[in-house]
Motif scaffolding. Structure first.
Motif, PDB file in Angstrom:
ATOM      1  N   ALA A  14       0.910  -1.277   0.158  1.00 43.10           N
ATOM      2  CA  ALA A  14      -0.123   0.050   0.009  1.00 43.10           C
ATOM      3  C   ALA A  14       0.949   1.314   0.087  1.00 43.10           C
ATOM      4  O   ALA A  14       0.754   2.095  -0.769  1.00 43.10           O
ATOM      5  N   LEU A  15       2.083   1.306   0.806  1.00 36.86           N
ATOM      6  CA  LEU A  15       2.867   2.601   0.693  1.00 36.86           C
ATOM      7  C   LEU A  15       3.664   2.377  -0.555  1.00 36.86           C
ATOM      8  O   LEU A  15       3.813   3.808  -0.743  1.00 36.86           O
ATOM      9  N   ALA A  16       3.943   1.405  -1.020  1.00 40.87           N
ATOM     10  CA  ALA A  16       4.709   1.560  -2.372  1.00 40.87           C
ATOM     11  C   ALA A  16       3.797   2.305  -3.222  1.00 40.87           C
ATOM     12  O   ALA A  16       4.303   3.001  -4.191  1.00 40.87           O
ATOM     13  N   ILE A  17       2.596   1.854  -3.410  1.00 43.01           N
ATOM     14  CA  ILE A  17       1.666   2.240  -4.375  1.00 43.01           C
ATOM     15  C   ILE A  17       1.371   3.862  -4.101  1.00 43.01           C
ATOM     16  O   ILE A  17       1.221   4.669  -4.948  1.00 43.01           O
ATOM     17  N   PHE A  19       3.249   5.891  -2.476  1.00 44.89           N
ATOM     18  CA  PHE A  19       4.540   6.811  -2.871  1.00 44.89           C
ATOM     19  C   PHE A  19       4.666   6.813  -4.505  1.00 44.89           C
ATOM     20  O   PHE A  19       5.215   7.880  -5.044  1.00 44.89           O
ATOM     21  N   ILE A  20       4.416   5.938  -5.216  1.00 43.61           N
ATOM     22  CA  ILE A  20       4.617   5.824  -6.638  1.00 43.61           C
ATOM     23  C   ILE A  20       3.739   6.805  -7.248  1.00 43.61           C
ATOM     24  O   ILE A  20       3.884   7.711  -7.868  1.00 43.61           O
ATOM     25  N   LEU A  21       2.521   6.668  -6.961  1.00 39.25           N
ATOM     26  CA  LEU A  21       1.519   7.681  -7.304  1.00 39.25           C
ATOM     27  C   LEU A  21       1.616   9.110  -6.593  1.00 39.25           C
ATOM     28  O   LEU A  21       1.625  10.082  -7.866  1.00 39.25           O
ATOM     29  N   SER A  22       1.872   9.379  -5.556  1.00 41.69           N
ATOM     30  CA  SER A  22       2.098  10.563  -5.188  1.00 41.69           C
ATOM     31  C   SER A  22       3.381  11.474  -5.647  1.00 41.69           C
ATOM     32  O   SER A  22       3.305  12.601  -5.722  1.00 41.69           O
ATOM     33  N   LEU A  23       4.325  10.608  -5.424  1.00 45.69           N
ATOM     34  CA  LEU A  23       5.607  11.172  -6.125  1.00 45.69           C
ATOM     35  C   LEU A  23       6.112  11.394  -7.492  1.00 45.69           C
ATOM     36  O   LEU A  23       6.529  12.097  -7.862  1.00 45.69           O
ATOM     37  N   TYR A  24       5.297  10.181  -8.133  1.00 43.12           N
ATOM     38  CA  TYR A  24       5.694  10.333  -9.609  1.00 43.12           C
ATOM     39  C   TYR A  24       4.523  10.194 -10.654  1.00 43.12           C
ATOM     40  O   TYR A  24       4.256  11.337 -11.498  1.00 43.12           O
ATOM     41  N   VAL A  25       3.601   9.358 -10.505  1.00 42.50           N
ATOM     42  CA  VAL A  25       2.407   9.537 -11.551  1.00 42.50           C
ATOM     43  C   VAL A  25       1.634  10.533 -11.535  1.00 42.50           C
ATOM     44  O   VAL A  25       1.543  11.179 -12.731  1.00 42.50           O
ATOM     45  N   ILE A  26       1.120  10.978 -10.338  1.00 40.13           N
ATOM     46  CA  ILE A  26       0.382  12.292 -10.379  1.00 40.13           C
ATOM     47  C   ILE A  26       0.952  13.471 -10.689  1.00 40.13           C
ATOM     48  O   ILE A  26       0.633  14.318 -11.563  1.00 40.13           O
ATOM     49  N   PRO A  27       2.028  13.857 -10.048  1.00 42.59           N
ATOM     50  CA  PRO A  27       2.798  15.087 -10.237  1.00 42.59           C
ATOM     51  C   PRO A  27       3.160  15.058 -11.760  1.00 42.59           C
ATOM     52  O   PRO A  27       2.919  16.225 -12.463  1.00 42.59           O
ATOM     53  N   GLN A  28       3.571  13.955 -12.422  1.00 40.26           N
ATOM     54  CA  GLN A  28       4.038  13.928 -13.868  1.00 40.26           C
ATOM     55  C   GLN A  28       2.851  14.208 -14.691  1.00 40.26           C
ATOM     56  O   GLN A  28       2.809  15.172 -15.863  1.00 40.26           O
ATOM     57  N   SER A  29       1.742  13.426 -14.400  1.00 35.65           N
ATOM     58  CA  SER A  29       0.519  13.727 -15.376  1.00 35.65           C
ATOM     59  C   SER A  29      -0.201  15.236 -15.241  1.00 35.65           C
ATOM     60  O   SER A  29      -0.614  15.677 -15.919  1.00 35.65           O
ATOM     61  N   PHE A  30      -0.062  15.756 -13.971  1.00 39.57           N
ATOM     62  CA  PHE A  30      -0.537  16.965 -13.896  1.00 39.57           C
ATOM     63  C   PHE A  30       0.285  18.187 -14.414  1.00 39.57           C
ATOM     64  O   PHE A  30      -0.401  18.897 -15.037  1.00 39.57           O
ATOM     65  N   GLN A  31       1.543  17.790 -14.449  1.00 31.71           N
ATOM     66  CA  GLN A  31       2.404  18.919 -15.326  1.00 31.71           C
ATOM     67  C   GLN A  31       2.274  18.697 -16.662  1.00 31.71           C
ATOM     68  O   GLN A  31       2.382  19.555 -17.460  1.00 31.71           O
TER      69      GLN A  31
ATOM     70  N   MET B 261      -5.343   8.824   2.248  1.00 33.17           N
ATOM     71  CA  MET B 261      -5.980   7.898   3.196  1.00 33.17           C
ATOM     72  C   MET B 261      -5.163   6.558   3.215  1.00 33.17           C
ATOM     73  O   MET B 261      -5.435   5.998   4.116  1.00 33.17           O
ATOM     74  N   ILE B 262      -4.447   6.320   2.254  1.00 33.67           N
ATOM     75  CA  ILE B 262      -3.769   5.008   2.069  1.00 33.67           C
ATOM     76  C   ILE B 262      -2.723   4.702   3.149  1.00 33.67           C
ATOM     77  O   ILE B 262      -2.934   3.887   4.031  1.00 33.67           O
ATOM     78  N   PRO B 263      -1.947   5.941   3.463  1.00 36.68           N
ATOM     79  CA  PRO B 263      -0.992   5.346   4.817  1.00 36.68           C
ATOM     80  C   PRO B 263      -1.728   5.487   5.991  1.00 36.68           C
ATOM     81  O   PRO B 263      -1.464   5.029   6.881  1.00 36.68           O
ATOM     82  N   ILE B 264      -2.932   6.310   5.962  1.00 38.56           N
ATOM     83  CA  ILE B 264      -3.306   6.479   7.149  1.00 38.56           C
ATOM     84  C   ILE B 264      -4.314   4.780   7.653  1.00 38.56           C
ATOM     85  O   ILE B 264      -4.270   4.456   8.800  1.00 38.56           O
ATOM     86  N   VAL B 265      -5.054   4.438   6.557  1.00 40.49           N
ATOM     87  CA  VAL B 265      -5.343   3.032   6.605  1.00 40.49           C
ATOM     88  C   VAL B 265      -4.252   2.043   6.716  1.00 40.49           C
ATOM     89  O   VAL B 265      -4.439   1.103   7.720  1.00 40.49           O
TER      90      VAL B 265
END
Lengths: 195, 361
Positions: A14-17, A19-31, B261-265
């Motif tokens: 869950a943490l890997a997903i 970090f991947i989404l919030s550090l890479y996927v979403i910032p890249q696609s937003f920019q 919410m992911i890390p919180i859960v």
């Protein structure tokens, strides 16, 4: 023990997903997808009550600003008076801007170069009025009355700047005379004669 | 003989209920007030309101009114036993601060026009919010301790935990915001924090506060799975409603915000699993996981704090906030992960220690 390993694995995944989404996927696609907002500042109408007045007589000035582009977070209309020593001779008669007009006196810190951050000191009085936000296609008007202090040419500088300043169309005028703020202004003059 | 007295800390039966309702109102009022305060910050960024009578102020001060009613109920129900319980005293002191801040804030607006985030009346207001929300939380625990025995005494219903913890979390966040956001420079005063100090405070205090509040919520439920997540979800919902939804240009970033919410859960799952050995591991791990979420949970306002340190000349206009934030996500946030995890662990340990019965009541 097995449950603990499963739980630890699930949490790690869950943490890997996350970090991947919030550090890479979403910032890249937003920019990649983000289109910069492009407000277009215009001074659509300037009306002077008279081009020639006698000393002691007031002149009425009406300035209308428009945003012809995307919504601006803020757009300013500035009316400067290089021949005035101070702002006591300026009176705001009425306006329909979202915020109250500000009187800028000589020596006040003001922004320059369309930056929006205070970087220079005002060399003459001006009225700055703005709407925050300034919606696409909206128009706001301010009416002033000014009493020139001396005979001769009484000069009025008018400009408008929209923020964020993302392109040349975010300021008006786009060329011509440059004021002490290193910003383009439209100049109007009134002949003041002896009474 | 008074059949309703159960020792020195007991209340008469009717007063018992009033005490609980009072505690709930005290906390709910602060929830409203803090939510209104958060909306007010966003409103200032978007619309630059010039009057005291703005809708967020209405919410804020109706929250204060609700807390006042709750505090009066705590006072009247406490009187039935001839003394005022200390949680009620704390709530009353907080409410007194809140009430005194209102007229001073109005006078400050009248004298100096548009005010900044940090001003003397605002500081009194936020201090009052912290004291009152702490009073509400401890009053609920006090109520619980009057009728139950053993470990059950320290456990609250999940809904009460959210109502008690969320206002405290928001109020503490408000204190940190006040000392970190560069929104306190006005024509008359410049109370803006030093950018480096602001970054240091935000990077230290936010992870600590998140972990302490969420681990505290978990502890109050007896580490029951779901309570930490519920409290976190309530915080995320409040942030989305007050800081993101009012700004059209941020709507597309709501899915990103919900990712928090992911890390919180995950932390909730770690904390509620009872068979870890040694026993401290889940507390450290959950705290560390929660600490790293601070940069997401305090989006979008945190953008202003870090931008001021990175490039003081770049203005964070509402329409470019997300763009600047996502740039920071890739450049600044990776540097903050390790320290925020450590501070989160410290916050979780602190909450765990304070959450024990001996230390609180």
């Amino acid at each position: 023990m097995q449950r603990a390993i499963l739980l630890a694995g699930g949490v790690a995944a869950a943490l890997a997903i996350f970090f991947i989404l919030s550090l890479y996927v979403i910032p890249q696609s937003f920019q990649q997808d983000a289109m910069p907002s492009m407000p277009e500042a215009l001074v659509s109408k300037v009306t002077l009550s008279s081009r020639q007045i006698t000393l002691g007589e007031p002149v009425s000035i009406s300035v209308t600003g428009t945003n012809a582009g995307d919504e601006a977070d803020m757009q300013i209309v500035s009316i400067g008076f290089p021949n005035l020593a101070n702002g006591s001779d300026i009176e705001v008669v009425r306006h329909d801007f979202r915020q109250s007009p500000l009187l800028v006196e000589r020596g006040d810190p003001v922004s320059g170069n369309y930056s929006g951050t205070a970087s220079v000191l005002a060399q003459y009085p001006s009225i700055e009025v703005f709407s925050r936000p300034w919606e696409q296609g909206s128009t706001y008007t301010i009416d002033l009355q000014v009493r020139p202090e001396a005979e001769g040419d009484f000069v009025v500088y008018v400009k408008s700047v929209a923020f964020p300043h993302t392109w040349d169309g975010a300021h008006y005028p786009r060329e011509g005379l440059v004021d002490y703020q290193q910003e383009f202004v439209e100049s109007y003059s009134i002949e003041v004669t002896k009474s | 003989m008074d059949y309703f007295r159960q020792g020195s800390a007991s209340l008469a039966y009717g007063s018992h209920r009033i005490f609980l309702v009072g505690s709930i109102l005290v906390s709910s009022g602060i929830l409203l007030a803090a939510g209104g305060g958060s909306w007010d910050i966003t409103n200032h960024l978007l619309n630059k309101p010039e009057t005291f009578f703005a809708p967020p102020h209405l919410i804020l001060y109706s929250g204060v009114g609700t807390s006042v009613v709750g505090a009066v109920m705590l006072l009247t129900s406490s009187r039935s036993i001839g003394r005022i319980a200390w949680p009620a005293k704390l709530a009353l002191a907080g409410v007194a601060l809140l009430v005194s801040a209102g007229p001073v804030d109005f006078a400050w607006h009248s004298a100096f026009g548009l005010d900044g985030l940090f001003s003397p009346p605002h500081f009194v207001l936020v201090s009052g919010m912290v004291a009152t929300s702490l009073g509400g939380l401890t009053s609920m625990m006090y109520y619980r301790s009057m009728s139950l025995r053993g470990a059950e005494r320290m456990r609250l219903h999940p809904a009460l935990i959210v109502i008690a913890i969320l206002p405290l979390w928001l109020a503490l966040s408000g204190v940190v915001d006040m000392f970190t956001l560069p929104f306190s420079k006005t024509v008359y005063f410049n109370f803006d924090p030093n950018p480096a100090a602001a970054v240091a405070i935000a990077s230290t205090a936010f992870p600590f506060v998140i972990a302490a509040c969420l681990c505290g919520a978990s502890a109050l439920s007896g580490r029951r799975f779901g309570v930490m997540s519920l409290t976190g979800a309530a915080f995320v919902a409040t942030g989305a409603l007050t800081s993101i939804l009012p700004s059209d240009s941020l709507h597309s970033t709501i899915p990103f915000y919900l990712l928090g919410m992911i890390p919180i859960v995950a932390a909730d799952a770690v904390m509620s699993y009872r068979f870890w050995r040694p026993f401290g591991i889940p507390v450290y791990a959950a705290g560390a996981i929660l600490g790293v979420t601070f940069f997401m949970l305090y989006y979008p306002l945190i953008t202003h704090t870090y931008n001021e340190f990175i490039d003081i000349n770049r203005l964070v206009w509402p329409s470019v906030t997300a763009e600047i934030y996502f740039e920071m996500m890739q450049t600044v946030y990776p540097l903050l992960i390790a320290p925020s995890a450590a501070l989160g662990a410290v916050g979780a340990i602190a909450a765990n220690k304070l959450g024990s019965e001996r230390k609180i009541l």
